[in-house]
Write an enzyme that holds these catalytic residues in place. Structure first.
Site, PDB file in Angstrom:
ATOM      1  CE1 TYR A   1      -0.240   5.101  13.852  1.00  0.00           C
ATOM      2  CE2 TYR A   1       2.328   4.598  14.368  1.00  0.00           C
ATOM      3  CZ  TYR A   1       1.247   5.482  14.040  1.00  0.00           C
ATOM      4  OH  TYR A   1       1.472   6.821  14.154  1.00  0.00           O
TER       5      TYR A   1
ATOM      6  CG  HIS B   1      -0.244   9.788   6.741  1.00  0.00           C
ATOM      7  ND1 HIS B   1       0.421  10.891   6.532  1.00  0.00           N
ATOM      8  CD2 HIS B   1      -0.805  10.248   8.178  1.00  0.00           C
ATOM      9  CE1 HIS B   1       0.480  11.918   7.407  1.00  0.00           C
ATOM     10  NE2 HIS B   1      -0.211  11.636   8.409  1.00  0.00           N
TER      11      HIS B   1
END
Length: 295
Positions: free
Chosen positions: A284, A16
């Protein structure tokens, strides 16, 4: 992910990579408190939202077939400086049920070349993983706008209200303007950054709004497997309205610093035992460190 994105692309997310940041508010509905005692279900709070395209390629054209499912990440600013996040995608379901299978999936895609013998590594993987096959083969037309996309939480959470009652549920985020997609001809003619360019123009005319709801699990529904999509007839509780009325003054700088985390939770919301959900913060955190330190 770096191999798939032909990177690394310094300063960008591993996935993303291409996105845009807005701010606004979330106003809870009267029914939100019946599901959870979370503070943002009791009062209006500020929000920061990032819409995005998948993959780690920051120059991926917005109408590319590889640019879907798109993402939405919502950060709720809670009292006393606390925050909590929602991370969702514009497809109802996830291709795999475990982090191990996700790694196998990515490796199969990375090792498949134009001249790979048939069946290719990715074809072999898809043949043995029906949820992944459905994920890649389901049509995902390019949206007219980020504001005309619905987003789905593929992981379940446990919600607890002030009475101590608990339910497992998944988020649904639906555009108040309705879902609208480009025709194939419009998608072919779309500018590479049409989604990123369209949103500021739209917000300048008025707020972009979404309804956030919780789809409640029934007895027997799988709560720990993102590939197991619950039927549409499951009850939903409206949680409130997300209203986005300002663009971030420096989206690129904001994107680099923002690190959304679906396990950044608050009292009244707890994770399920979904192994993909529980593994997300680790991945992440690695991505954040690389984004901030890669030159």
């Amino acid at each position: 992910m770096t191999v798939l994105a032909k990177g690394p692309h310094a300063g960008y997310r591993a996935n993303h990579a291409k996105g845009i940041v807005l701010t606004g508010s979330f106003t809870p509905s009267a029914s939100a408190a019946t599901l959870s005692k979370a503070p943002h279900f009791l009062q209006t709070v500020p929000v920061t939202v990032r819409f995005s395209n998948p993959t780690g390629i920051p120059t991926l054209p917005d109408a590319s077939p590889n640019a879907s499912p798109h993402g939405i990440a919502i950060r709720f600013q809670l009292p006393e400086g606390a925050v909590t996040d929602i991370v969702s995608i514009s497809y109802n379901g996830f291709p795999v049920a475990t982090p191990e299978d996700f790694l196998l999936f990515l490796n199969a895609v990375a090792s498949t070349k134009p001249d790979s013998p048939k069946p290719t590594p990715v074809e072999q993987f898809l043949a043995t993983h029906p949820a992944a096959m459905k994920f890649v083969s389901t049509p995902k037309p390019a949206p007219v706008s980020f504001s005309t996309l619905a987003f789905y939480g593929v992981n379940a959470f446990q919600f607890t209200n002030a009475k101590g009652q608990t339910e497992y549920a998944r988020y649904r985020i639906e555009p108040l303007d309705g879902m609208k997609a480009l025709t194939p001809e419009q998608a072919s003619a779309a500018a590479p950054n049409y989604l990123m360019d369209e949103l500021p123009t739209r917000v300048a005319k008025g707020p972009v709004k979404f309804r956030i709801s919780a789809q409640i699990a029934a007895k027997g529904d799988s709560i720990n497997d993102g590939t197991a999509v619950w039927p549409d007839d499951r009850p939903q509780i409206e949680l409130g309205i997300l209203s986005l009325d300002k663009m971030s003054p420096d989206s690129a700088a904001a994107e680099k610093l923002l690190a959304f985390n679906p396990l950044l939770l608050t009292d009244g919301i707890a994770p399920s035992a979904d192994p993909v959900l529980l593994s997300r913060p680790i991945a992440y955190s690695v991505s954040v460190v690389r984004r901030l330190t890669t030159k």
